[in-house]
Design a protein around this motif. Sequence first.
Motif, PDB file in Angstrom:
ATOM      1  N   ARG A 304       0.847  -1.265  -0.036  1.00  0.00           N
ATOM      2  CA  ARG A 304      -0.057  -0.093  -0.076  1.00  0.00           C
ATOM      3  C   ARG A 304       0.916   1.257   0.053  1.00  0.00           C
ATOM      4  N   GLU A 305       1.785   1.276   0.716  1.00  0.00           N
ATOM      5  CA  GLU A 305       2.737   2.567   0.823  1.00  0.00           C
ATOM      6  C   GLU A 305       3.422   2.609  -0.484  1.00  0.00           C
ATOM      7  N   VAL A 306       3.984   1.554  -1.112  1.00  0.00           N
ATOM      8  CA  VAL A 306       4.718   1.630  -2.303  1.00  0.00           C
ATOM      9  C   VAL A 306       3.642   2.243  -3.260  1.00  0.00           C
ATOM     10  N   LEU A 307       2.405   1.754  -3.457  1.00  0.00           N
ATOM     11  CA  LEU A 307       1.835   2.152  -4.227  1.00  0.00           C
ATOM     12  C   LEU A 307       1.264   3.851  -4.056  1.00  0.00           C
ATOM     13  N   LEU A 308       1.054   4.187  -2.787  1.00  0.00           N
ATOM     14  CA  LEU A 308       1.013   5.564  -2.719  1.00  0.00           C
ATOM     15  C   LEU A 308       2.205   6.466  -3.236  1.00  0.00           C
ATOM     16  N   GLN A 309       3.576   5.948  -2.923  1.00  0.00           N
ATOM     17  CA  GLN A 309       4.452   6.675  -3.349  1.00  0.00           C
ATOM     18  C   GLN A 309       4.386   6.993  -5.009  1.00  0.00           C
ATOM     19  N   VAL A 310       4.090   5.718  -5.708  1.00  0.00           N
ATOM     20  CA  VAL A 310       3.921   5.825  -7.078  1.00  0.00           C
ATOM     21  C   VAL A 310       2.933   6.987  -7.682  1.00  0.00           C
ATOM     22  N   VAL A 311       1.677   6.977  -6.745  1.00  0.00           N
ATOM     23  CA  VAL A 311       0.738   8.176  -6.989  1.00  0.00           C
ATOM     24  C   VAL A 311       1.330   9.519  -6.987  1.00  0.00           C
ATOM     25  N   GLN A 312       2.160   9.621  -6.061  1.00  0.00           N
ATOM     26  CA  GLN A 312       2.784  10.923  -5.714  1.00  0.00           C
ATOM     27  C   GLN A 312       3.942  11.206  -6.850  1.00  0.00           C
ATOM     28  N   GLY A 313       4.121  10.271  -7.819  1.00  0.00           N
ATOM     29  CA  GLY A 313       5.192  10.677  -8.773  1.00  0.00           C
ATOM     30  C   GLY A 313       6.471  10.135  -8.427  1.00  0.00           C
ATOM     31  N   ASN A 314       6.803   9.552  -7.442  1.00  0.00           N
ATOM     32  CA  ASN A 314       8.081   9.148  -6.812  1.00  0.00           C
ATOM     33  C   ASN A 314       8.500   8.011  -7.325  1.00  0.00           C
ATOM     34  N   ALA A 315       9.808   7.755  -7.713  1.00  0.00           N
ATOM     35  CA  ALA A 315      10.357   6.506  -8.331  1.00  0.00           C
ATOM     36  C   ALA A 315      10.436   5.464  -7.016  1.00  0.00           C
ATOM     37  N   PRO A 316       9.602   4.424  -7.311  1.00  0.00           N
ATOM     38  CA  PRO A 316       9.251   3.504  -6.187  1.00  0.00           C
ATOM     39  C   PRO A 316      10.648   2.649  -5.680  1.00  0.00           C
ATOM     40  N   LEU A 317      11.602   2.805  -6.535  1.00  0.00           N
ATOM     41  CA  LEU A 317      12.919   2.041  -6.232  1.00  0.00           C
ATOM     42  C   LEU A 317      14.063   3.338  -5.941  1.00  0.00           C
ATOM     43  N   GLY A 318      13.580   4.358  -5.891  1.00  0.00           N
ATOM     44  CA  GLY A 318      14.577   5.618  -5.692  1.00  0.00           C
ATOM     45  C   GLY A 318      15.095   5.565  -4.301  1.00  0.00           C
ATOM     46  N   GLN A 319      16.242   6.147  -3.892  1.00  0.00           N
ATOM     47  CA  GLN A 319      16.774   6.372  -2.667  1.00  0.00           C
ATOM     48  C   GLN A 319      15.675   7.281  -1.645  1.00  0.00           C
ATOM     49  N   ASP A 320      15.108   8.320  -2.310  1.00  0.00           N
ATOM     50  CA  ASP A 320      14.454   9.041  -1.671  1.00  0.00           C
ATOM     51  C   ASP A 320      13.124   8.305  -1.084  1.00  0.00           C
ATOM     52  N   THR A 321      12.629   7.630  -2.064  1.00  0.00           N
ATOM     53  CA  THR A 321      11.262   6.549  -1.621  1.00  0.00           C
ATOM     54  C   THR A 321      11.784   5.562  -0.411  1.00  0.00           C
ATOM     55  N   LEU A 322      12.641   5.030  -0.623  1.00  0.00           N
ATOM     56  CA  LEU A 322      13.164   4.219   0.521  1.00  0.00           C
ATOM     57  C   LEU A 322      13.438   4.879   1.974  1.00  0.00           C
ATOM     58  N   ARG A 323      13.924   6.232   1.946  1.00  0.00           N
ATOM     59  CA  ARG A 323      13.959   6.822   3.250  1.00  0.00           C
ATOM     60  C   ARG A 323      12.807   7.245   3.733  1.00  0.00           C
ATOM     61  N   VAL A 324      11.632   7.452   2.850  1.00  0.00           N
ATOM     62  CA  VAL A 324      10.441   7.905   3.279  1.00  0.00           C
ATOM     63  C   VAL A 324       9.698   6.565   3.846  1.00  0.00           C
ATOM     64  N   LEU A 325      10.008   5.330   3.121  1.00  0.00           N
ATOM     65  CA  LEU A 325       9.410   4.022   3.625  1.00  0.00           C
ATOM     66  C   LEU A 325       9.878   3.644   5.059  1.00  0.00           C
ATOM     67  N   ARG A 326      11.479   3.996   5.185  1.00  0.00           N
ATOM     68  CA  ARG A 326      11.734   3.572   6.245  1.00  0.00           C
ATOM     69  C   ARG A 326      11.326   4.193   7.662  1.00  0.00           C
ATOM     70  N   ASN A 327      10.825   5.460   7.278  1.00  0.00           N
ATOM     71  CA  ASN A 327      10.266   6.283   8.286  1.00  0.00           C
ATOM     72  C   ASN A 327       9.062   5.688   8.763  1.00  0.00           C
ATOM     73  N   ILE A 328       8.486   4.697   8.180  1.00  0.00           N
ATOM     74  CA  ILE A 328       7.116   4.170   8.465  1.00  0.00           C
ATOM     75  C   ILE A 328       7.182   2.921   9.428  1.00  0.00           C
ATOM     76  N   ALA A 329       7.152   2.822  10.449  1.00  0.00           N
ATOM     77  CA  ALA A 329       7.330   1.713  11.629  1.00  0.00           C
ATOM     78  C   ALA A 329       6.987   0.417  10.820  1.00  0.00           C
ATOM     79  N   SER A 330       7.644  -0.555  11.318  1.00  0.00           N
ATOM     80  CA  SER A 330       7.401  -1.874  10.645  1.00  0.00           C
ATOM     81  C   SER A 330       7.339  -2.179   9.436  1.00  0.00           C
ATOM     82  N   LEU A 331       7.578  -1.258   8.644  1.00  0.00           N
ATOM     83  CA  LEU A 331       7.845  -1.736   7.062  1.00  0.00           C
ATOM     84  C   LEU A 331       9.139  -2.396   6.941  1.00  0.00           C
ATOM     85  N   LYS A 332      10.304  -1.958   7.439  1.00  0.00           N
ATOM     86  CA  LYS A 332      11.476  -2.435   7.136  1.00  0.00           C
ATOM     87  C   LYS A 332      11.940  -2.692   5.483  1.00  0.00           C
TER      88      LYS A 332
END
Length: 401
Positions: A304-332
């Motif tokens: 779900r979080e990866v999907l929302l990143q795609v909607v925002q226009g962020n590259a799902p495999l980009g470093q910025d996206t990974l940093r955003v995802l790491r800030n969400i608890a339990s996703l790892k």
Amino acid sequence: MKDNATVKTFDDLEIHRPELARGYLQLLNAQPHRPIALFAPRRVGKTFFLEHDLSPAAHAEGFITVYADLWLHKTAPLDAINHALEEALDELTVPTTTVGKIAKTPVRKLGGLGASLEFGEEPKPRQLPAQPELRLDSLVGRLATAAGRRVLLMLDEIQALSALPNGDSIVATLRAVLQKRKKQVSAVFTGSSQEELAALVAAAGGPMYQFAQLLDFPVLDDEYLRLLANHFARVHRGKHLDIADLGRVFEKIGYKPALLKDLVKSMSAEGVTDVDFSLQRMMKDDRQVAGWRGLLAGLQPLDREVLLQVVQGNAPLGQDTLRVLRNIASLKPTIARVRKALDNLKRAGILAKPGGSYIVEDRLFAEYLATITDSAVPDPIPNAVGNRVVVEYRQKPRARK
């Protein structure tokens, strides 16, 4: 298109494309050993075309047609194909009426002057190979022989093979049977994933490489829009729908004829003619929103979080996206886990990758997702684990280029 005299409701409206069907048959007849692979997104009318346009046209040219939806048995698509072939063979060889059974039953004993008859057992199909690959080969041959005609095998959603661990093996079997039986069978494939269909039939080194002809299936044109608008005008004297407005909305919803028909039906129920206003109202309908929220609720948290990143226009495999995802608890998140999430979303038909970048396939769903990423208003998103509801705040999406 149906005669206006027979049209009573919007649901009676249909567009037929016999010329397109004849064009595909000409391609098959010109190169009988090469299947046609048609690509178009989901719900744009591929299946309707196969059943109501291509099949009748093929019958008129002497084919016997067999339709198989590979989503009927995603984990064993050869079984789905064989099931469709067996049904077609049974219709030809196994009588269903008492008279038919008697006619096909051999006579064992004939009494004097025909006074008494003794019939043998009812005819039964010969034993078929149990192994699906050999069964496919045998069924195609038996059906063509029993019918005395060529078989047109129509396989819907063939890209389902690419998701299977043994997909290449199944494709190799399919190609081998079509090549071996080329005097008896032609084939048309359809797929709703451009990337997966291309990988299946056009990838160098693959079993289907340079075997099938990959074509774009055309969406419905203004003829369909005029059909809806004309019926609306007959129902509501003095009111008219603007064809240009209908066309713009048709493009916006991804050229889905059933969805546009539903929209015009809802407009007709209230006698309104503003297409854009009606579309926005449909998107905000509680039932529509509940369906989208249910779809989100069924996703894994990382998906779900990866999907929302795609909607925002962020590259799902980009470093910025990974940093955003790491800030969400339990996703790892890791690159491997994000790739897995992307694959999950593609298999679910939520994401597509037509031009090298990921997009949400359903454009209306994409617009809804964009609204819940707006941080101005918190939106409760059902968590995929248990029944808890988590209120999450999203970053405002970046302006689209």
